[in-house]
Design a protein around this motif. Structure first.
Motif, PDB file in Angstrom:
ATOM      1  N   ARG A  57    -130.415 -95.902 -17.692  1.00 42.08           N
ATOM      2  CA  ARG A  57    -129.778 -95.250 -16.554  1.00 42.08           C
ATOM      3  C   ARG A  57    -130.161 -95.932 -15.246  1.00 42.08           C
ATOM      4  NH1 ARG A  57    -131.365 -90.666 -17.758  1.00 42.08           N
ATOM      5  NH2 ARG A  57    -129.569 -90.074 -19.032  1.00 42.08           N
ATOM      6  N   ASN A  83    -123.904 -95.570 -17.656  1.00 43.64           N
ATOM      7  CA  ASN A  83    -123.517 -94.167 -17.592  1.00 43.64           C
ATOM      8  C   ASN A  83    -123.854 -93.462 -18.906  1.00 43.64           C
ATOM      9  OD1 ASN A  83    -121.539 -94.985 -19.418  1.00 43.64           O
ATOM     10  ND2 ASN A  83    -119.982 -95.186 -17.816  1.00 43.64           N
ATOM     11  N   ARG A  84    -123.571 -92.161 -18.967  1.00 41.66           N
ATOM     12  CA  ARG A  84    -123.934 -91.363 -20.129  1.00 41.66           C
ATOM     13  C   ARG A  84    -123.260 -91.869 -21.401  1.00 41.66           C
ATOM     14  NH1 ARG A  84    -127.841 -87.625 -21.162  1.00 41.66           N
ATOM     15  NH2 ARG A  84    -127.399 -86.525 -19.221  1.00 41.66           N
TER      16      ARG A  84
END
Length: 297
Positions: free
Chosen positions: A192, A197-198
């Motif tokens: 991160r 991103n996730r």
């Protein structure tokens, strides 16, 4: 006297150490012998089924110790009869349904397990509790609601009835959540910081490291799909034999060949061998996932 007194404990200690090591070896030998005996006892029914499938019908009715596990005159007639009875179609149906189950559950259970393990959202614990609580509901209780829903959607007697209700699983979600909770958060935090991103963290970092757990989920799913009997029997009518899976086909096959033991055993072997091979190939990953899910780092 002092020398004798000093030497005696050393001798006694040496004898005790030797006795302990010998007792450990003896216990290990006994344990191995017991495990081998249990494994052989569990393998006996399958070995008998394989041997009987290569016997002629008269020989199968004359069971002796000599021919119990080795036919006198081996023949493949039983497998020819089984293959001519549409078993190829049933095998394809079971394989197709298993693949759909595996793809569906790997995607849904992996994403849901990661969400419950890492993401924070309102009602997360309550939702997870509701999902896990469904494990306490006997499967027979949900058969009728599933049947009604499939009937309203016009999915009875289709592949949809054999696949759509089984694309996710509460146990699979629980299994993946336990694994992701044992996965170190530092790796995700470092990604991160690098700007990931996730979704990228999940797809490129978390999932590749979750292969053992995904493999275990795959094994459980394949076993459940391959052995499923009650739902296909209810969701597929008897006149649609082209949609039968192997367990259903074996049940209908037994009604016709209930006195033909070699043919019945041939069908049983055809049904059993694929899942045995599947487990043997992936057992290493299965054991790894069980260990990682049981012991959190």
């Amino acid at each position: 006297m002092a020398t004798m007194t000093r030497d005696k404990p050393l001798d006694l200690t040496g004898e005790m150490v030797g006795a302990e090591s010998r007792s450990d070896v003896a216990l290990k030998v006994i344990a191995y012998v017991a495990l081998i005996a249990v494994a052989l006892l569990m393998f006996v029914p399958f070995a008998y089924a394989v041997a009987t499938s290569f016997k002629s019908k008269p020989e199968a009715l004359q069971i002796t110790f000599a021919n119990m596990f080795w036919p006198r005159d081996p023949t493949t007639e039983a497998y020819r009869i089984a293959w001519d009875s549409n078993v190829g179609r049933w095998f394809f149906n079971s394989a197709f349904v298993a693949v759909v189950w595996i793809i569906g559950r790997v995607i849904t259970c992996t994403m849901a397990g990661y969400a419950f393990a890492r993401m924070r959202f309102p009602g997360r614990d309550l939702i997870f509790l509701l999902i896990v609580s469904t494990l306490m509901i006997p499967g027979i209780v949900t058969i009728i609601p599933k049947f009604i829903l499939l009937q309203e959607l016009n999915l009875l007697n289709t592949y949809g009835a054999l696949t759509l209700p089984f694309l996710t699983d509460a146990f699979g979600i629980f299994l993946m959540k336990q694994f992701f909770e044992s996965f170190p958060t530092e790796v995700e935090e470092a990604a991160r910081v690098d700007g990931a991103n996730r979704f990228r963290i999940f797809s490129q970092i978390v999932v590749p490291n979750a292969i053992p757990a995904v493999t275990a989920l795959t094994i459980f799913t394949f076993q459940g799909s391959w052995n499923a009997f009650l739902e296909p029997v209810i969701f597929i009518s008897g006149d649609r034999s082209d949609l039968f899976t192997l367990p259903v086909g074996l049940a209908t096959f037994r009604q016709t060949y209930y006195t033909d033991q070699p043919t019945l055993m041939a069908m049983s072997v055809i049904t059993t061998v694929p899942i045995a091979i599947f487990f043997l190939v992936f057992q290493r990953y299965f054991i790894q996932s069980q260990t990682s899910a049981a012991v959190k780092g």
